[in-house]
Design an enzyme around this catalytic site. Sequence first.
Site, short mmCIF file in Angstrom:
data_model
loop_
_atom_site.label_atom_id
_atom_site.label_comp_id
_atom_site.label_asym_id
_atom_site.label_seq_id
_atom_site.Cartn_x
_atom_site.Cartn_y
_atom_site.Cartn_z
N ASN A 78 -51.67 -49.20 51.90
CA ASN A 78 -50.72 -50.27 51.57
C ASN A 78 -51.47 -51.33 50.79
OD1 ASN A 78 -48.83 -52.29 51.51
ND2 ASN A 78 -48.92 -52.76 53.71
N HIS A 138 -42.48 -53.55 57.59
CA HIS A 138 -43.85 -54.04 57.79
C HIS A 138 -43.78 -55.41 58.45
CE1 HIS A 138 -47.90 -55.48 57.00
NE2 HIS A 138 -48.24 -54.20 56.82
N GLU A 146 -45.27 -58.06 57.94
CA GLU A 146 -45.26 -59.20 57.00
C GLU A 146 -43.85 -59.43 56.46
OE1 GLU A 146 -48.46 -57.76 54.56
OE2 GLU A 146 -49.84 -58.07 56.23
C1 PEP Z 1 -51.21 -53.03 56.93
O1 PEP Z 1 -50.99 -53.97 56.20
O2 PEP Z 1 -50.33 -52.19 57.11
C2 PEP Z 1 -52.51 -52.97 57.60
C3 PEP Z 1 -52.66 -52.13 58.57
O3 PEP Z 1 -53.49 -53.82 57.12
P1 PEP Z 1 -55.06 -53.80 57.51
O4 PEP Z 1 -55.49 -52.36 57.47
O5 PEP Z 1 -55.70 -54.64 56.48
O6 PEP Z 1 -55.15 -54.35 58.89
#
Ligand code: PEP
Length: 252
Positions: free
Chosen positions: A9, A98, A100
């Site tokens: 991602n 997600h 976010e």
């Molecule tokens: C994500 O954004 O889905 C994620 C898992 O980010 P990170 O691997 O940076 O924790």
Amino acid sequence: MRQKIVAGNWKMNKTLEEGLTLTSELTNMAGDEVRSGVQVVLCTPFIHLAAVGKLIKSYSHFALGAQNCHQQVSGAYTGEISAPMLQSIGVNYVILGHSERRQYFNEGNDLLRQKVDQVLAHGMRPIFCCGETLEQREQGIHLDFVTNQLSESLFHLDNEAIGRVVIAYEPIWAIGTGKTASTAQAQEMHALLRKHLAGKYGQVANSISILYGGSVNAGNAKELFACPDVDGGLVGGASLKSREFTDIIKSI
Ligand code: PEP
């Protein structure tokens, strides 16, 4: 056997040129040695999709993923991108829900149910994200919270449709924090999610890939991916570095 998937991602990172360089490095490094049956999904910003799609076209284990789509097919929604648009440029997977997007764009379980339907109706596969906050885990309500996210956004689907969904368990406290769930915590949640799916869909649950996400890196991927109910990873920060992402892909 369940499909093993490693999805990167990119979030809102990389100019077009940088994204194409990263893609070429990945296809060079992970182009042929990837274990057969492993699917690598590059979830790029919208503007990269068409060009990245062209670069990965001849690598059958690479697939193209978007990070979101709108819940309507078309219309007066300035700045949005619809599922048929993504389908028209060869997108295979769409990340939905997600944390976010849930946090900054107020996406809730009802809205996500509509987005899941759009993605499936247009021949693509949702990567449906779920996961709890640290506070919810500390209160001991994380298992109920996460199973409820699945029930409310996915359990209207029939057996055929649920079989096309990929689930990503991403504890919010582990995303971008460098703090990873222990293998025991990951396995506990993944097994519970599979049991929850089996309660509704029976045997189909055994064919659904459940990915772990949250600070996966080249150092911890191997032991996380070795958990019996962890079928791969959704990787944020580490997917932006070709060497590290390749090592993660190869550790499955
Ligand atoms: C994500 O954004 O889905 C994620 C898992 O980010 P990170 O691997 O940076 O924790």
